[in-house]
Design a protein around this motif. Structure first.
Motif, PDB file in Angstrom:
ATOM      1  N   SER A 163      96.755  49.821  37.336  1.00 30.93           N
ATOM      2  CA  SER A 163      95.584  48.994  37.602  1.00 30.93           C
ATOM      3  C   SER A 163      95.187  48.968  39.071  1.00 30.93           C
ATOM      4  N   THR A 164      96.136  49.137  39.991  1.00 33.53           N
ATOM      5  CA  THR A 164      95.845  48.975  41.412  1.00 33.53           C
ATOM      6  C   THR A 164      95.049  50.138  41.994  1.00 33.53           C
ATOM      7  N   HIS A 165      95.221  51.336  41.438  1.00 31.71           N
ATOM      8  CA  HIS A 165      94.568  52.510  42.032  1.00 31.71           C
ATOM      9  C   HIS A 165      93.048  52.452  41.916  1.00 31.71           C
ATOM     10  N   PHE A 166      92.529  51.660  40.963  1.00 32.17           N
ATOM     11  CA  PHE A 166      91.073  51.558  40.836  1.00 32.17           C
ATOM     12  C   PHE A 166      90.441  51.023  42.131  1.00 32.17           C
ATOM     13  N   HIS A 167      91.138  50.109  42.784  1.00 35.50           N
ATOM     14  CA  HIS A 167      90.615  49.523  44.020  1.00 35.50           C
ATOM     15  C   HIS A 167      90.795  50.473  45.201  1.00 35.50           C
ATOM     16  N   TYR A 168      92.009  51.012  45.363  1.00 36.54           N
ATOM     17  CA  TYR A 168      92.306  51.775  46.575  1.00 36.54           C
ATOM     18  C   TYR A 168      91.783  53.203  46.533  1.00 36.54           C
ATOM     19  N   LEU A 169      91.782  53.825  45.374  1.00 35.51           N
ATOM     20  CA  LEU A 169      91.301  55.209  45.279  1.00 35.51           C
ATOM     21  C   LEU A 169      89.811  55.267  44.945  1.00 35.51           C
ATOM     22  N   HIS A 170      89.377  54.431  43.995  1.00 33.74           N
ATOM     23  CA  HIS A 170      88.010  54.549  43.478  1.00 33.74           C
ATOM     24  C   HIS A 170      87.038  53.538  44.073  1.00 33.74           C
ATOM     25  N   GLY A 171      87.525  52.597  44.859  1.00 32.82           N
ATOM     26  CA  GLY A 171      86.623  51.673  45.538  1.00 32.82           C
ATOM     27  C   GLY A 171      86.093  50.555  44.672  1.00 32.82           C
ATOM     28  N   VAL A 172      86.756  50.270  43.529  1.00 34.65           N
ATOM     29  CA  VAL A 172      86.335  49.124  42.721  1.00 34.65           C
ATOM     30  C   VAL A 172      86.500  47.858  43.558  1.00 34.65           C
ATOM     31  N   PHE A 196      82.845  44.357  39.748  1.00 38.21           N
ATOM     32  CA  PHE A 196      82.225  45.604  40.176  1.00 38.21           C
ATOM     33  C   PHE A 196      81.012  45.333  41.066  1.00 38.21           C
ATOM     34  N   ARG A 197      80.857  46.176  42.087  1.00 36.71           N
ATOM     35  CA  ARG A 197      79.641  46.117  42.911  1.00 36.71           C
ATOM     36  C   ARG A 197      78.509  46.824  42.176  1.00 36.71           C
ATOM     37  N   LEU A 265      76.660  54.984  35.111  1.00 36.65           N
ATOM     38  CA  LEU A 265      78.067  54.636  34.912  1.00 36.65           C
ATOM     39  C   LEU A 265      78.848  55.843  34.390  1.00 36.65           C
ATOM     40  N   VAL A 266      78.216  56.638  33.529  1.00 35.36           N
ATOM     41  CA  VAL A 266      78.849  57.877  33.060  1.00 35.36           C
ATOM     42  C   VAL A 266      79.176  58.781  34.241  1.00 35.36           C
ATOM     43  N   GLU A 267      78.212  58.966  35.125  1.00 37.58           N
ATOM     44  CA  GLU A 267      78.440  59.818  36.287  1.00 37.58           C
ATOM     45  C   GLU A 267      79.517  59.230  37.199  1.00 37.58           C
ATOM     46  N   GLU A 268      79.561  57.902  37.284  1.00 33.68           N
ATOM     47  CA  GLU A 268      80.604  57.263  38.084  1.00 33.68           C
ATOM     48  C   GLU A 268      81.984  57.507  37.477  1.00 33.68           C
ATOM     49  N   GLY A 269      82.076  57.465  36.149  1.00 34.56           N
ATOM     50  CA  GLY A 269      83.352  57.754  35.490  1.00 34.56           C
ATOM     51  C   GLY A 269      83.836  59.166  35.772  1.00 34.56           C
ATOM     52  N   VAL A 270      82.909  60.118  35.734  1.00 35.45           N
ATOM     53  CA  VAL A 270      83.257  61.508  36.045  1.00 35.45           C
ATOM     54  C   VAL A 270      83.700  61.629  37.501  1.00 35.45           C
ATOM     55  N   ARG A 271      82.993  60.931  38.381  1.00 35.49           N
ATOM     56  CA  ARG A 271      83.353  60.990  39.805  1.00 35.49           C
ATOM     57  C   ARG A 271      84.757  60.448  40.044  1.00 35.49           C
ATOM     58  N   GLN A 272      85.100  59.352  39.367  1.00 34.30           N
ATOM     59  CA  GLN A 272      86.407  58.747  39.581  1.00 34.30           C
ATOM     60  C   GLN A 272      87.531  59.665  39.105  1.00 34.30           C
ATOM     61  N   VAL A 273      87.360  60.276  37.945  1.00 36.74           N
ATOM     62  CA  VAL A 273      88.403  61.186  37.469  1.00 36.74           C
ATOM     63  C   VAL A 273      88.524  62.392  38.400  1.00 36.74           C
ATOM     64  N   SER A 274      87.406  62.867  38.917  1.00 34.32           N
ATOM     65  CA  SER A 274      87.454  63.982  39.867  1.00 34.32           C
ATOM     66  C   SER A 274      88.243  63.602  41.120  1.00 34.32           C
TER      67      SER A 274
END
Length: 324
Positions: A163-172, A196-197, A265-274
């Protein structure tokens, strides 16, 4: 990384349905092995060991389909969808019992073709999930995204509970609030809430994931009433330490104030996995990681994942010959 004997059992995605036409034959590689994928005239797909029982020709290179059977390009031996040799055209009196190759259980669902892998050849012990939103009114067509990653399936799916990586890696915007991590047999339900912003300020949202065995998950991602998407997260082992990750993403389309936010949001999901891919590709895996409070239920996930491995099992060598 995983060895041949360490592959977990479960359903995995082979391809999309529209990538395999009627009487189409193609090679397929997964689990360190060669397979042949084909579709008969009744539109039923089949996935079998690649090599002819006769002299070892690869059926995925030049094989043809006629009258519901697959013909070897080398000497014309014929196999049905169960892998049984049903005819040797130049030797009509030949005994056919035992002249078979392995066929994997296969299902076509949600616009995808999935097959069942078990290192001991055991039949399926659970089913392929149904994605209700696929082809439903008000939802977009699949946005398909593919990554090939030098890792194993557990690293990919462990992200769901990290759960923590969403904030530090993906900027949630917020640290995650894990509301649920509930294993029920082959299923794992995870419910994580965030802030979410958005263009309309910080809004609450959630990521709800249901894992169906090691290789298939359905993920629902929503931000307030502004945006919503659902996707299939599919992991297919290719070779030891190498997997294919395929996301099939669909967005809720509405006439609210920002009708394109779900597509964004779809594009954001792809960006995060990338962003995850280089982490997965270069990290190591500690059996006993040094965890801290707030890391998420990582060890609970690992205990659930252990059930899909056959302990003290030595799997067959890759592409073994099926003997009588």
């Amino acid at each position: 990384m995983a060895k041949q004997a360490d592959y977990a059992f479960g359903w995995f995605q082979v391809c999309y349905s529209n990538e395999l036409g009627v009487r189409h034959v193609r090679p397929f590689h997964a689990f360190g092995r060669e397979f042949v994928l084909w579709r008969d005239e009744e539109r039923q797909p089949h996935l079998m060991q690649a090599y002819c029982h006769h002299l070892g020709a690869h059926l995925g290179h030049g094989g043809t389909v006629c009258d519901g059977v697959l013909h070897c390009p080398f000497h014309g031996w014929q196999y049905d969808g169960n892998g049984q040799c049903v005819a040797i055209p130049y030797s009509p009196d030949a005994k056919l019992n035992g002249r078979h190759i392995e066929a994997l259980p296969i299902k076509e669902r949600n616009g995808t073709i999935c097959a069942w892998y078990h290192p001991c050849g055991e039949p399926p012990s659970f089913d392929v999930p149904v994605l209700e939103e696929w082809r439903a009114s008000g939802w977009s067509r699949y946005r398909r995204q593919y990554w090939e990653v030098d890792t194993e399936w557990r690293e990919i799916q462990e992200n769901i509970v990290d759960s923590t990586h969403f904030h530090y890696l993906h900027g949630v915007n917020s640290l995650a609030d894990v509301r649920r991590c509930e294993p029920v047999g082959h299923i794992l339900n995870v419910d994580i809430h965030h802030q979410f912003r958005t263009p309309h300020g910080v809004r609450p949202g959630f990521i709800q994931t249901t894992l169906y065995g090691p290789y298939l998950a359905i993920v629902r991602f929503r931000i307030a009433d502004l945006a919503e998407m659902v996707f299939i997260d599919a992991v297919t082992p290719i070779d030891p330490g190498n997997v294919a990750v395929t996301f099939s993403l669909t967005a809720r389309l509405t006439d609210i104030q920002d009708p394109d936010m779900s597509l964004e949001l779809v594009e954001e999901g792809v960006r995060q996995v990338s962003e995850d891919v280089p982490i997965w590709s270069h990290k190591t895996r500690w059996d006993r990681p040094s965890l801290a409070r707030g890391d998420g239920p990582i060890m609970k996930f690992r205990r659930w994942a252990d059930q899909f491995y056959i302990k003290d099992h030595t799997s067959r060598p890759a592409d073994t010959h099926a003997t009588a």
